[in-house]
Design an enzyme around this catalytic site. Structure first.
Site, PDB file in Angstrom:
ATOM      1  N   GLY A   1      37.414   5.738 -28.463  1.00  0.00           N
ATOM      2  CA  GLY A   1      38.853   4.985 -28.224  1.00  0.00           C
ATOM      3  C   GLY A   1      38.977   6.094 -27.169  1.00  0.00           C
ATOM      4  N   CYS A   2      40.617   6.278 -26.706  1.00  0.00           N
ATOM      5  CA  CYS A   2      40.794   7.764 -25.822  1.00  0.00           C
ATOM      6  C   CYS A   2      41.294   9.291 -26.479  1.00  0.00           C
ATOM      7  CB  CYS A   2      42.428   7.671 -26.423  1.00  0.00           C
ATOM      8  SG  CYS A   2      43.528   8.978 -25.350  1.00  0.00           S
ATOM      9  N   TYR A   3      40.314   9.672 -25.724  1.00  0.00           N
ATOM     10  CA  TYR A   3      39.298  11.133 -26.502  1.00  0.00           C
ATOM     11  C   TYR A   3      40.642  11.851 -26.943  1.00  0.00           C
ATOM     12  CZ  TYR A   3      39.297  12.553 -21.471  1.00  0.00           C
ATOM     13  OH  TYR A   3      40.008  13.516 -20.117  1.00  0.00           O
ATOM     14  N   TRP A   4      41.896  12.167 -26.137  1.00  0.00           N
ATOM     15  CA  TRP A   4      42.678  12.692 -26.727  1.00  0.00           C
ATOM     16  C   TRP A   4      42.910  12.605 -28.612  1.00  0.00           C
ATOM     17  CZ3 TRP A   4      47.800  11.033 -23.212  1.00  0.00           C
ATOM     18  CH2 TRP A   4      46.445  11.936 -21.878  1.00  0.00           C
TER      19      TRP A   4
END
EC number: 1.8.4.11
Length: 234
Positions: free
Chosen positions: A70-73
């Site tokens: 998912g969102c890499y952050w």
């Protein structure tokens, strides 16, 4: 066509993987990033080395794996906190466009997924322990999405730097897959392969402002669609 139909159509398009011939051309220049991890104070890139798949050489005492959930952050934030992790960096893997920008990846025309490079000391933390965290921190049954984030850039993936590590990752997927099946979930949609066999075989660093984003922006966006299930012990 209504705005809702347009939105659904756009989302459907973004869930389709492109071929190398359809990919954006990209560029020859690598993305500039900071020399050091903001928190861990270790290099983000390894020393220049041939056949390093864009990562570089971190030395014989360290190992690495690339994880996409998912969102890499948010994924990066999880792993930089694990004891034994030497450094982390966000970037793009599994696609075709060389040195893509974030905006290009968002078009679904590079083939990449948002990914996190995790460099670790295997004497402190093993690959299976990292994979346990990976499986438990997202929903690997959601194909081409994670939670409300839809598209090929959010697909689940494990890219390893050796075939042996890929075999270990496949075994871990089988273990967690049984847990999912017992709970009436599954199957696992996670791509598992050596990095050399994923897209054009390269990891590309994302723009510097994305690196350790949630340390710079502690109230920033996190997207985790975890199943709530636990990886089996032993």
């Amino acid at each position: 066509m209504s705005w809702l139909d347009q939105l659904l159509s756009a989302r459907s398009h973004k869930r389709e993987l492109i071929s190398p011939e359809q990919a954006l051309p990209g560029r020859d220049t690598a993305m500039p990033v900071a020399d050091e991890h903001l928190l861990l104070r270790h290099p983000l890139r390894g020393a220049p080395a041939p056949e390093s798949h864009g990562i570089g050489d971190f030395g014989a005492d360290l190992s690495a794996v690339i994880l996409a959930g998912g969102c890499y952050w948010g994924v990066e934030e999880i792993f930089w906190q694990v004891p034994g992790v030497y450094t982390t960096a966000v970037g793009y893997a599994g696609g075709h466009t060389p040195n893509p920008t974030y905006n290009e990846v968002c078009t679904a025309r590079t083939g990449h997924t948002e990914a996190v490079l995790v460099v670790f000391d295997p004497a402190v933390v093993g690959l299976e322990e990292l994979l346990k965290i990976f499986w438990e921190s997202h929903d690997p049954t959601q194909e081409m999405r994670q939670g409300n984030d839809v598209g090929t850039q959010y697909r689940s993936a494990i890219y390893t730097l050796s075939e042996a590590d890929a075999d270990l990752a496949r075994a871990s997927a089988e273990k967690f897959g049984k847990v999912l099946a017992d709970a009436g979930l599954g199957p696992i949609a996670t791509e598992i392969a050596p990095l050399s066999q994923a897209g054009n075989g390269q990891f590309y660093y994302a723009e510097d402002h994305h690196q350790q984003y949630l340390a710079k922006n502690p109230h920033g966006y996190r997207c985790h669609a975890a199943t709530g299930l636990h990886y089996p012990a032993g």
